[in-house]
Design an enzyme around this catalytic site. Structure first.
Site, PDB file in Angstrom:
ATOM      1  N   GLN A 121      38.016  47.553  46.228  1.00  0.00           N
ATOM      2  CA  GLN A 121      37.241  47.455  44.879  1.00  0.00           C
ATOM      3  C   GLN A 121      35.928  47.825  45.087  1.00  0.00           C
ATOM      4  O   GLN A 121      35.268  48.098  43.766  1.00  0.00           O
ATOM      5  CB  GLN A 121      37.397  45.787  44.375  1.00  0.00           C
ATOM      6  CG  GLN A 121      38.883  45.483  44.121  1.00  0.00           C
ATOM      7  CD  GLN A 121      39.047  44.202  43.653  1.00  0.00           C
ATOM      8  OE1 GLN A 121      39.087  43.241  44.351  1.00  0.00           O
ATOM      9  NE2 GLN A 121      38.805  43.913  42.373  1.00  0.00           N
ATOM     10  N   HIS A 176      45.693  43.636  46.674  1.00  0.00           N
ATOM     11  CA  HIS A 176      44.873  44.475  46.638  1.00  0.00           C
ATOM     12  C   HIS A 176      44.722  45.434  47.802  1.00  0.00           C
ATOM     13  O   HIS A 176      44.796  46.657  47.942  1.00  0.00           O
ATOM     14  CB  HIS A 176      43.500  44.105  46.513  1.00  0.00           C
ATOM     15  CG  HIS A 176      43.026  44.060  44.900  1.00  0.00           C
ATOM     16  ND1 HIS A 176      42.805  45.244  44.079  1.00  0.00           N
ATOM     17  CD2 HIS A 176      42.722  43.159  44.206  1.00  0.00           C
ATOM     18  CE1 HIS A 176      42.497  44.899  42.824  1.00  0.00           C
ATOM     19  NE2 HIS A 176      42.309  43.629  42.881  1.00  0.00           N
ATOM     20  N   GLY A 193      37.399  36.352  43.999  1.00  0.00           N
ATOM     21  CA  GLY A 193      38.019  37.272  45.271  1.00  0.00           C
ATOM     22  C   GLY A 193      37.427  38.470  44.931  1.00  0.00           C
ATOM     23  O   GLY A 193      37.333  39.104  43.799  1.00  0.00           O
ATOM     24  N   HIS A 233      46.500  37.640  45.229  1.00  0.00           N
ATOM     25  CA  HIS A 233      45.914  38.886  44.685  1.00  0.00           C
ATOM     26  C   HIS A 233      45.304  39.625  45.185  1.00  0.00           C
ATOM     27  O   HIS A 233      45.403  40.690  45.534  1.00  0.00           O
ATOM     28  CB  HIS A 233      44.825  38.117  43.486  1.00  0.00           C
ATOM     29  CG  HIS A 233      44.446  39.032  42.494  1.00  0.00           C
ATOM     30  ND1 HIS A 233      44.961  39.245  41.225  1.00  0.00           N
ATOM     31  CD2 HIS A 233      43.325  39.783  42.588  1.00  0.00           C
ATOM     32  CE1 HIS A 233      43.847  40.034  40.794  1.00  0.00           C
ATOM     33  NE2 HIS A 233      43.329  40.693  41.488  1.00  0.00           N
ATOM     34  N   GLU A 234      44.298  39.154  46.378  1.00  0.00           N
ATOM     35  CA  GLU A 234      43.477  39.911  47.089  1.00  0.00           C
ATOM     36  C   GLU A 234      44.223  40.761  48.122  1.00  0.00           C
ATOM     37  O   GLU A 234      43.940  41.931  48.515  1.00  0.00           O
ATOM     38  CB  GLU A 234      42.439  39.213  47.851  1.00  0.00           C
ATOM     39  CG  GLU A 234      41.237  38.563  46.827  1.00  0.00           C
ATOM     40  CD  GLU A 234      40.748  39.271  45.651  1.00  0.00           C
ATOM     41  OE1 GLU A 234      40.573  40.977  45.983  1.00  0.00           O
ATOM     42  OE2 GLU A 234      40.711  39.080  44.778  1.00  0.00           O
ATOM     43  N   CYS A 237      41.018  40.661  36.753  1.00  0.00           N
ATOM     44  CA  CYS A 237      40.721  41.312  38.091  1.00  0.00           C
ATOM     45  C   CYS A 237      39.508  42.103  37.737  1.00  0.00           C
ATOM     46  O   CYS A 237      39.126  42.761  36.519  1.00  0.00           O
ATOM     47  CB  CYS A 237      41.605  42.418  38.187  1.00  0.00           C
ATOM     48  SG  CYS A 237      41.381  43.285  39.759  1.00  0.00           S
ATOM     49  N   LEU A 238      38.352  42.060  38.944  1.00  0.00           N
ATOM     50  CA  LEU A 238      37.380  42.691  38.656  1.00  0.00           C
ATOM     51  C   LEU A 238      37.281  44.172  38.120  1.00  0.00           C
ATOM     52  O   LEU A 238      36.344  44.956  37.653  1.00  0.00           O
ATOM     53  CB  LEU A 238      36.275  42.487  39.865  1.00  0.00           C
ATOM     54  CG  LEU A 238      35.745  41.200  40.098  1.00  0.00           C
ATOM     55  CD1 LEU A 238      35.127  40.973  41.357  1.00  0.00           C
ATOM     56  CD2 LEU A 238      34.933  40.605  38.788  1.00  0.00           C
TER      57      LEU A 238
END
Length: 167
Positions: free
Chosen positions: A51, A137, A46, A133-134, A91-92
């Site tokens: 991000q 964000h 994701g 999670h997304e 997480c990226l």
């Protein structure tokens, strides 16, 4: 398509609620394609627009065993389960940070696709976790605020190695 630079914590853009998408055009489509390519290249499941330094309500996730691509534009979580599960997330935007996060095991979300068409989706377990999670964000909520226990990359690799030995 192009690879985009992933914004890393503590960048301010990650902590702000992203703006609603109002233009569904070729620029949005290109951004979504680039986000997907960036996510795959970085072994993610994701990625949210903040991000990649775009403060808009857009995210891309992979769901199901087939890892179907789902684009979430202006997503709103309309229902969650009372039942929760704690699992390890990464997480990226937080390289080498992993931790236990408790989340509802079911989520229902309303969103738009790249053409602006509204749709509704229900997800369970891992897929519900990825979506939440997304969406977090997009609302400026970072997973490190929800971590109850952290792990090193070595601990994660060791856990997975142990699981493979048991099979």
């Amino acid at each position: 398509m192009a690879l985009l630079e992933i914004v890393k914590n503590p960048a301010e853009i990650l902590k702000k609620k992203a703006a609603e998408v109002t233009q569904f055009d070729n620029n949005l489509a290109q951004l979504l394609d680039d986000m997907y390519e960036t996510m795959v290249e970085n072994d993610g499941v994701g990625i949210a627009a903040p991000q990649v330094n775009k403060s808009i309500q857009a995210a891309v996730v992979e769901l199901g065993e087939e890892r179907d691509v789902l684009e979430l534009i202006n997503p709103v979580i309309v229902a969650i389960s009372e039942d929760t599960e704690t699992d390890i997330e990464g997480c990226l935007s937080f390289p080498d940070v992993y931790g236990d996060v408790e989340r509802p095991v079911y989520v229902k979300v309303e969103a738009q696709d790249r053409n602006g068409d509204l749709y509704e989706l229900e997800a369970h377990d891992y897929d519900a976790r990825v979506i939440q999670h997304e969406v977090d964000h997009l609302n400026g909520i970072l997973f490190d605020q929800k971590i109850t226990k952290t792990y090193t990359l070595e601990e994660i690799e060791e856990m997975y190695a142990d699981e493979e030995e048991e099979e």
